[in-house]
Each structure stands twice: as C-alpha cells, then as structure tokens.
Design a protein around this motif. Structure first.
Motif, PDB file in Angstrom:
ATOM      1  N   ILE A 152       0.840  -1.200   0.000  1.00 11.87           N
ATOM      2  CA  ILE A 152       0.000   0.000   0.000  1.00 11.87           C
ATOM      3  C   ILE A 152       0.877   1.253   0.000  1.00 11.87           C
ATOM      4  O   ILE A 152       0.596   2.234  -0.702  1.00 11.87           O
ATOM      5  N   MET A 153       1.942   1.215   0.799  1.00 10.28           N
ATOM      6  CA  MET A 153       2.880   2.338   0.842  1.00 10.28           C
ATOM      7  C   MET A 153       3.534   2.557  -0.520  1.00 10.28           C
ATOM      8  O   MET A 153       3.732   3.700  -0.948  1.00 10.28           O
ATOM      9  N   VAL A 154       3.887   1.464  -1.186  1.00 13.86           N
ATOM     10  CA  VAL A 154       4.518   1.567  -2.511  1.00 13.86           C
ATOM     11  C   VAL A 154       3.570   2.238  -3.497  1.00 13.86           C
ATOM     12  O   VAL A 154       3.971   3.093  -4.292  1.00 13.86           O
ATOM     13  N   LEU A 155       2.281   1.866  -3.440  1.00 15.71           N
ATOM     14  CA  LEU A 155       1.290   2.519  -4.300  1.00 15.71           C
ATOM     15  C   LEU A 155       1.188   4.005  -4.000  1.00 15.71           C
ATOM     16  O   LEU A 155       1.094   4.833  -4.906  1.00 15.71           O
ATOM     17  N   ALA A 156       1.221   4.350  -2.709  1.00 16.17           N
ATOM     18  CA  ALA A 156       1.056   5.745  -2.306  1.00 16.17           C
ATOM     19  C   ALA A 156       2.215   6.617  -2.777  1.00 16.17           C
ATOM     20  O   ALA A 156       2.008   7.778  -3.165  1.00 16.17           O
ATOM     21  N   VAL A 157       3.436   6.083  -2.730  1.00 15.22           N
ATOM     22  CA  VAL A 157       4.612   6.891  -3.094  1.00 15.22           C
ATOM     23  C   VAL A 157       5.005   6.729  -4.551  1.00 15.22           C
ATOM     24  O   VAL A 157       5.928   7.415  -5.013  1.00 15.22           O
ATOM     25  N   SER A 158       4.323   5.865  -5.309  1.00 17.34           N
ATOM     26  CA  SER A 158       4.712   5.608  -6.704  1.00 17.34           C
ATOM     27  C   SER A 158       4.749   6.868  -7.579  1.00 17.34           C
ATOM     28  O   SER A 158       5.607   6.962  -8.473  1.00 17.34           O
ATOM     29  N   PRO A 159       3.868   7.861  -7.383  1.00 16.91           N
ATOM     30  CA  PRO A 159       3.957   9.071  -8.223  1.00 16.91           C
ATOM     31  C   PRO A 159       5.278   9.816  -8.086  1.00 16.91           C
ATOM     32  O   PRO A 159       5.666  10.559  -8.997  1.00 16.91           O
ATOM     33  N   MET A 160       5.987   9.629  -6.983  1.00 11.33           N
ATOM     34  CA  MET A 160       7.247  10.338  -6.775  1.00 11.33           C
ATOM     35  C   MET A 160       8.325   9.876  -7.749  1.00 11.33           C
ATOM     36  O   MET A 160       9.297  10.590  -7.977  1.00 11.33           O
ATOM     37  N   PHE A 161       8.157   8.694  -8.344  1.00  9.22           N
ATOM     38  CA  PHE A 161       9.158   8.178  -9.282  1.00  9.22           C
ATOM     39  C   PHE A 161       9.051   8.823 -10.661  1.00  9.22           C
ATOM     40  O   PHE A 161       9.992   8.745 -11.444  1.00  9.22           O
ATOM     41  N   VAL A 162       7.902   9.414 -10.964  1.00 10.81           N
ATOM     42  CA  VAL A 162       7.717   9.972 -12.312  1.00 10.81           C
ATOM     43  C   VAL A 162       7.327  11.449 -12.298  1.00 10.81           C
ATOM     44  O   VAL A 162       7.123  12.034 -13.367  1.00 10.81           O
ATOM     45  N   TRP A 163       7.242  12.050 -11.114  1.00 13.14           N
ATOM     46  CA  TRP A 163       6.702  13.408 -11.050  1.00 13.14           C
ATOM     47  C   TRP A 163       7.533  14.408 -11.839  1.00 13.14           C
ATOM     48  O   TRP A 163       6.981  15.329 -12.450  1.00 13.14           O
ATOM     49  N   ILE A 164       8.848  14.244 -11.854  1.00  9.68           N
ATOM     50  CA  ILE A 164       9.709  15.202 -12.548  1.00  9.68           C
ATOM     51  C   ILE A 164       9.424  15.196 -14.040  1.00  9.68           C
ATOM     52  O   ILE A 164       9.411  16.243 -14.698  1.00  9.68           O
ATOM     53  N   ASN A 165       9.169  14.007 -14.610  1.00  9.27           N
ATOM     54  CA  ASN A 165       8.831  13.908 -16.030  1.00  9.27           C
ATOM     55  C   ASN A 165       7.469  14.525 -16.315  1.00  9.27           C
ATOM     56  O   ASN A 165       7.259  15.147 -17.360  1.00  9.27           O
ATOM     57  N   ILE A 166       6.536  14.357 -15.370  1.00  7.57           N
ATOM     58  CA  ILE A 166       5.194  14.910 -15.535  1.00  7.57           C
ATOM     59  C   ILE A 166       5.242  16.430 -15.522  1.00  7.57           C
ATOM     60  O   ILE A 166       4.590  17.106 -16.326  1.00  7.57           O
ATOM     61  N   VAL A 167       6.018  17.009 -14.604  1.00  2.84           N
ATOM     62  CA  VAL A 167       6.098  18.466 -14.482  1.00  2.84           C
ATOM     63  C   VAL A 167       6.750  19.079 -15.717  1.00  2.84           C
ATOM     64  O   VAL A 167       6.332  20.139 -16.189  1.00  2.84           O
ATOM     65  N   LYS A 168       7.772  18.421 -16.257  1.00  3.65           N
ATOM     66  CA  LYS A 168       8.461  18.954 -17.428  1.00  3.65           C
ATOM     67  C   LYS A 168       7.586  18.929 -18.671  1.00  3.65           C
ATOM     68  O   LYS A 168       7.655  19.817 -19.509  1.00  3.65           O
ATOM     69  N   GLU A 169       6.750  17.887 -18.804  1.00  4.50           N
ATOM     70  CA  GLU A 169       5.880  17.765 -19.976  1.00  4.50           C
ATOM     71  C   GLU A 169       4.478  17.368 -19.518  1.00  4.50           C
ATOM     72  O   GLU A 169       4.039  16.227 -19.721  1.00  4.50           O
ATOM     73  N   PRO A 170       3.746  18.290 -18.882  1.00  9.68           N
ATOM     74  CA  PRO A 170       2.438  17.942 -18.303  1.00  9.68           C
ATOM     75  C   PRO A 170       1.360  17.603 -19.320  1.00  9.68           C
ATOM     76  O   PRO A 170       0.353  16.993 -18.963  1.00  9.68           O
ATOM     77  N   THR A 171       1.545  18.003 -20.559  1.00 12.36           N
ATOM     78  CA  THR A 171       0.519  17.738 -21.580  1.00 12.36           C
ATOM     79  C   THR A 171       0.886  16.574 -22.494  1.00 12.36           C
ATOM     80  O   THR A 171       0.185  16.319 -23.477  1.00 12.36           O
ATOM     81  N   SER A 172       1.960  15.866 -22.198  1.00 11.66           N
ATOM     82  CA  SER A 172       2.393  14.763 -23.043  1.00 11.66           C
ATOM     83  C   SER A 172       1.483  13.545 -22.865  1.00 11.66           C
ATOM     84  O   SER A 172       0.730  13.432 -21.896  1.00 11.66           O
ATOM     85  N   SER A 173       1.575  12.618 -23.813  1.00  8.83           N
ATOM     86  CA  SER A 173       0.796  11.376 -23.730  1.00  8.83           C
ATOM     87  C   SER A 173       1.205  10.555 -22.515  1.00  8.83           C
ATOM     88  O   SER A 173       0.365   9.911 -21.865  1.00  8.83           O
ATOM     89  N   PHE A 174       2.505  10.568 -22.200  1.00 12.81           N
ATOM     90  CA  PHE A 174       2.990   9.832 -21.031  1.00 12.81           C
ATOM     91  C   PHE A 174       2.371  10.395 -19.752  1.00 12.81           C
ATOM     92  O   PHE A 174       1.917   9.636 -18.887  1.00 12.81           O
ATOM     93  N   ALA A 175       2.345  11.717 -19.635  1.00 10.84           N
ATOM     94  CA  ALA A 175       1.773  12.349 -18.447  1.00 10.84           C
ATOM     95  C   ALA A 175       0.293  12.010 -18.318  1.00 10.84           C
ATOM     96  O   ALA A 175      -0.196  11.721 -17.218  1.00 10.84           O
ATOM     97  N   LEU A 176      -0.435  12.040 -19.432  1.00  9.77           N
ATOM     98  CA  LEU A 176      -1.862  11.725 -19.403  1.00  9.77           C
ATOM     99  C   LEU A 176      -2.087  10.280 -18.989  1.00  9.77           C
ATOM    100  O   LEU A 176      -2.937   9.989 -18.137  1.00  9.77           O
ATOM    101  N   ALA A 177      -1.314   9.372 -19.589  1.00  8.73           N
ATOM    102  CA  ALA A 177      -1.490   7.949 -19.285  1.00  8.73           C
ATOM    103  C   ALA A 177      -1.185   7.648 -17.815  1.00  8.73           C
ATOM    104  O   ALA A 177      -1.949   6.944 -17.137  1.00  8.73           O
ATOM    105  N   MET A 178      -0.084   8.193 -17.316  1.00 15.59           N
ATOM    106  CA  MET A 178       0.293   7.929 -15.925  1.00 15.59           C
ATOM    107  C   MET A 178      -0.711   8.533 -14.951  1.00 15.59           C
ATOM    108  O   MET A 178      -1.013   7.943 -13.901  1.00 15.59           O
ATOM    109  N   SER A 179      -1.243   9.706 -15.281  1.00 14.25           N
ATOM    110  CA  SER A 179      -2.172  10.369 -14.366  1.00 14.25           C
ATOM    111  C   SER A 179      -3.563   9.748 -14.390  1.00 14.25           C
ATOM    112  O   SER A 179      -4.417  10.123 -13.584  1.00 14.25           O
ATOM    113  N   LEU A 180      -3.818   8.817 -15.297  1.00 15.26           N
ATOM    114  CA  LEU A 180      -5.106   8.129 -15.337  1.00 15.26           C
ATOM    115  C   LEU A 180      -5.032   6.741 -14.711  1.00 15.26           C
ATOM    116  O   LEU A 180      -5.989   5.976 -14.790  1.00 15.26           O
TER     117      LEU A 180
END
Length: 249
Positions: A152-180
């Motif tokens: 459960i903890m791993v699920l909770a902190v999993s966004p921290m592994f990709v957040w930097i990529n999401i912030v740099k390209e928030p409108t990319s297909s990768f960002a959309l897919a990960m955020s869904l």
C-alpha cells in the motif's frame, strides 16, 4: 533565449505572445502539493491500521459490532479520517495560498488548483484508508501487518518516481497515461493542473471518475474483509484468504 510558456488566443481569436515562465516556481509548486497530499494520506489513513488492530486485539470491536453493522463501522472510520484530513489540508492550503499571493507568485497557485486538490485529497484518503482498514482487520499484530502495509505504501509513493517527467511535460501522452492510473491519479493530476497553463477540464474530471470507481471497489472489498477479519483471532489471514472473503462475502 528565455524560458517561454505556451501561446494562447484572446477573446478576439488573436494569438497572444508566449510569456516568460519561472521554471523554479513551476517545479516547486507541484512538488509542494504532491508532498502535502502524500503527507495527509500518511497522517490521515495509515493510523487506521493500528486503530483497527487495537480494537480487534482488545475485543473493543466485538462491543462496537453489537451496536452497528461492520460496514457502517468501517465507513464511520473512513469519514472521520476524511474530516481530519480536510481540516489539515485547509490549514496548510489557506496559509500557503495567502503567502504565495502576498509574495507576488499568485499566478503559480491559482484558486482552481485548490478545489481540484481538495477533491482528489478526499478521494485519496478514502481509497487508501479503506486499504489500510482491510490490512488492520486481516492481521493479529503489527508485525503481520507490515507485509500488507508495504504494498500500500509503494502505491502511495509511486507518483514520486515519475513526477519530474510529468512536471516537465504535463501535456504529453505519457503524463496523461500515468495520471489516469487510479492509485497515482490524485497526485499526478494535481501537479499537472499546477503547471501553467493547466490541462483541459475533461482530464481531471475523467481522473475523478476513475478514482471514484476505484475507491468504491476498494471500500466494497475492504468492507467484506473487515466484516470477516475484525472478529478473527489468532493467525492473520493470507492474501489468498482475503481474496476469497472479497469474492464470497
């Protein structure tokens, strides 16, 4: 060459010039919101494991279940945690919103981000809280609970592994897919909203729908595990047993 944002159209349909952006602010604000959401989930939801476990080992649960059904007892705990979590969030957000606007960085923390944050925060607490309650009901001591809490903890902190990529390209297909992906949606969708100029409204709306459906499924499964496990003494349940409880009721 400066760091420019996206071009846009005004009300007359004319293309406006891209404005200079503050890269540091675009990184700090989403990170701060993500860490606040994670902190509130850990403060609000994770103590439910110990709370349920104490009621179970001290036989308090048996007295409580004489007055209310198991599902109502579990939902009472979840709603109480949502109230505590939103109180904490309100204090931090109001203070941060005021401080940021006073410092002249209000454009990096618009009001609409606050409302999306509150909605996703409430759903995240309910979703993860139901999982923590299920873990507490299925075991007999904290040592056994660790094996269930870790995933459960791993699920909770999993966004921290990709957040930097999401912030740099928030409108990319990768960002959309990960955020869904529902366990990561509350944090990732919030940080995408916090990066100017934001994202289309349909994306966080779809994210809320997916998280809501996942939350309903988690609460349903946790309710069945809680109903059986809360009165079980001795050796804790294994994952296979918990799945049978969910499927068979």
């Amino acid at each position: 060459v400066g760091n420019l944002g996206l071009v846009s159209r005004d009300q007359a349909g004319n293309i406006t010039t891209a404005e200079q952006t503050n890269e540091t602010a675009n990184m700090v604000m989403p990170l701060a919101l993500m860490m606040l959401m994670l902190m509130v989930v850990m403060i609000g939801a994770s103590p439910l494991v110990q709370s349920v476990l104490e009621e179970k080992t001290l036989r308090i649960a048996e007295v409580l279940l004489g007055s209310v059904p198991p599902f109502q007892l579990m939902m009472g705990k979840l709603l109480g945690m949502v109230g505590v979590s939103l109180t904490i969030v309100t204090v931090y957000l109001v203070g941060a919103f005021y401080a940021v606007h006073q410092a002249g960085f209000g454009s990096f923390f618009p009001a609409h981000v606050v409302w999306w944050f509150v909605v996703f925060q409430a759903l995240a607490v309910i979703m993860y809280g139901s999982l923590f309650i299920a873990a507490g009901a299925a075991v007999s001591d904290m040592k056994e609970a660790q094996s269930l809490i870790t995933p459960i903890m791993v699920l909770a902190v999993s966004p921290m592994f990709v957040w930097i990529n999401i912030v740099k390209e928030p409108t990319s297909s990768f960002a959309l897919a990960m955020s869904l992906i529902p366990p990561a949606t509350p944090m990732l969708m919030t940080i995408r909203q916090a990066v100017p100029p934001g994202i289309p409204t349909w994306q966080p709306s779809l994210g809320i729908l997916l998280v809501l459906l996942t939350t309903i499924a988690c609460v349903f499964a946790a309710g069945r595990i809680f109903r059986v496990g809360i009165l079980m003494q001795g050796k804790g349940a294994k994952l296979g047993e918990m799945m049978r409880w969910v499927l068979r009721g």
